[in-house]
Design an enzyme around this catalytic site. Structure first.
Site, mmCIF file in Angstrom:
data_model
loop_
_atom_site.group_PDB
_atom_site.id
_atom_site.type_symbol
_atom_site.label_atom_id
_atom_site.label_comp_id
_atom_site.label_asym_id
_atom_site.label_seq_id
_atom_site.Cartn_x
_atom_site.Cartn_y
_atom_site.Cartn_z
ATOM 1 N N PRO A 93 -29.036 38.336 84.218
ATOM 2 C CG PRO A 93 -31.109 39.255 85.073
ATOM 3 C CD PRO A 93 -29.890 38.521 85.634
ATOM 4 C CD GLU A 120 -35.735 40.447 93.959
ATOM 5 O OE1 GLU A 120 -36.062 39.411 94.550
ATOM 6 O OE2 GLU A 120 -35.925 40.745 92.625
ATOM 7 N NE ARG A 158 -22.058 17.671 75.434
ATOM 8 C CZ ARG A 158 -22.593 16.280 75.403
ATOM 9 N NH1 ARG A 158 -22.650 15.782 76.742
ATOM 10 N NH2 ARG A 158 -22.523 15.653 74.399
ATOM 11 C CG ASP A 173 -18.320 18.070 64.649
ATOM 12 O OD1 ASP A 173 -17.841 17.339 63.844
ATOM 13 O OD2 ASP A 173 -17.643 17.979 65.760
HETATM 14 C C1 LIG Z 1 -35.315 38.645 82.560
HETATM 15 C C2 LIG Z 1 -34.910 38.799 84.111
HETATM 16 C C3 LIG Z 1 -34.795 40.380 84.288
HETATM 17 C C4 LIG Z 1 -34.427 40.614 85.486
HETATM 18 C C5 LIG Z 1 -34.386 39.845 86.703
HETATM 19 C C6 LIG Z 1 -34.368 38.548 86.111
HETATM 20 C C7 LIG Z 1 -33.875 37.529 87.409
HETATM 21 O O1 LIG Z 1 -34.167 36.325 87.085
HETATM 22 N N1 LIG Z 1 -33.169 37.767 88.429
HETATM 23 C C8 LIG Z 1 -32.940 36.812 89.332
HETATM 24 C C9 LIG Z 1 -31.504 36.389 89.066
HETATM 25 N N2 LIG Z 1 -31.530 35.821 87.785
HETATM 26 C C10 LIG Z 1 -30.461 35.446 87.350
HETATM 27 O O2 LIG Z 1 -29.422 35.409 87.772
HETATM 28 C C11 LIG Z 1 -30.468 35.182 85.686
HETATM 29 C C12 LIG Z 1 -31.583 35.144 85.153
HETATM 30 C C13 LIG Z 1 -31.912 34.892 83.679
HETATM 31 C C14 LIG Z 1 -30.776 34.491 82.799
HETATM 32 C C15 LIG Z 1 -29.792 34.434 83.416
HETATM 33 N N3 LIG Z 1 -28.512 34.168 82.958
HETATM 34 O O3 LIG Z 1 -27.461 34.073 84.239
HETATM 35 C C16 LIG Z 1 -28.244 34.603 85.293
HETATM 36 C C17 LIG Z 1 -29.345 34.494 85.007
HETATM 37 C C18 LIG Z 1 -30.375 37.446 89.609
HETATM 38 C C19 LIG Z 1 -30.085 37.256 90.826
HETATM 39 C C20 LIG Z 1 -30.692 36.148 91.298
HETATM 40 C C21 LIG Z 1 -31.298 35.396 90.143
HETATM 41 C C22 LIG Z 1 -34.689 38.086 84.888
#
Ligand SMILES: Cc1cccc(C(=O)NCC2(NC(=O)c3cccc4nocc34)CCCC2)c1
Length: 253
Positions: A93, A120, A158, A173
């Site tokens: 995130p 987490e 894709r 496109d």
């Molecule tokens: C806004 C916010 C703030 C803090 C934590 C989280 C959260 O969702 N933490 C949990 C995890 N999230 C993601 O990996 C993840 C989440 C969102 C978009 C993403 N794009 O890529 C990976 C992504 C991280 C470890 C396990 C899953 C989300």
């Protein structure tokens, strides 16, 4: 293009390896995929991949050792096959926001090693030692990085030559699924009357100019309503003609 995923849930990737154009492209050898489970790189009898966070707080954190061992194995595998190293990407995130231009950049390279977090998150020492880039799908809470990796991989595959046929790639496109950066007009198919609801008459007329005008007007109306900033962008790019501006003037009053 080769994708590797470091993931506790390799079966999630069946979403693109097992279905649709991405699955066919895989079997045609247009791209390749390998999943690597950190649990296979543990030393203890319980195959432990996570533990409680130092400093307290809720949930668990993925341990560095199994993740690093998995990444090193991927890199060794690529080296053994004479393939280029490829960047290690952590789905996170806190990463850079993925978009269509990112997909175009990714396919220009040798293919990413995608690290999918669960719980987490992952031990920072793994990030510092092994991760080259962090990428995010958006600002929302997900259960795991796999759920961000899938759409990113789909967007990349894709774009690969040979994956989509000609008319499909015409739609491909611009990421607004429309040839000129506007939202796509509504779609209709048979039956002509569905539960009493007819198809817009313009689409049945057989007049290509009239059909194109109707679709353009619908795209402009929808884009003005839902993504007005795309109208401004189209105007700046000089992609709106007199008829477009006339319609927009009528809509905006
Ligand atoms: C806004 C916010 C703030 C803090 C934590 C989280 C959260 O969702 N933490 C949990 C995890 N999230 C993601 O990996 C993840 C989440 C969102 C978009 C993403 N794009 O890529 C990976 C992504 C991280 C470890 C396990 C899953 C989300």
């Amino acid at each position: 293009m080769r994708f590797d995923a470091i993931t506790l849930f390799p079966e999630i990737f069946a979403g693109i390896t097992g279905h649709g154009v991405t699955s066919r492209a895989l079997s045609q050898g247009l791209w390749s995929f390998h999943a690597w489970n950190p649990r296979d790189y543990t030393q203890d009898v319980h195959r432990t991949v996570d533990d409680r966070p130092y400093g307290g707080g809720p949930g668990m954190v993925m341990m560095a050792a199994p993740l690093e061992a998995a990444v090193r194995d991927v890199q060794a595998d690529r080296e053994r096959l004479g393939q280029p190293r490829g960047q290690v990407v952590l789905l996170s995130p806190t990463g850079r926001r993925f978009d269509q231009s990112a997909a175009a950049q990714w396919i220009a390279g040798p293919g990413k090693i995608l690290v999918c977090g669960r719980y987490e998150g992952v031990d920072q020492r793994f990030v510092d030692r092994c991760v080259d880039e962090e990428w995010s799908l958006g600002d929302f809470v997900l259960s795991g990085g796999e759920l961000a990796a899938l759409p990113m991989m789909d967007a990349c595959v894709r774009l690969l030559p040979g994956v989509l046929n000609d008319d499909q790639s015409a739609l491909q496109d611009s990421f607004h699924v429309n040839l000129d950066g506007l939202l796509d007009s509504p779609h209709y198919t048979r039956p002509e009357i569905y539960d009493g609801e007819a198809v817009p008459e313009a689409l049945l007329s057989g007049h290509h100019a009239r059909i194109a005008r109707w679709r353009r007007d619908q795209s402009l109306r929808l884009t003005l309503a839902r993504r007005p900033e795309l109208i401004e962008q189209a105007r700046r790019d000089g992609r709106l003609d007199k008829a477009d501006e006339k319609l927009l003037l009528g809509l905006q009053g």
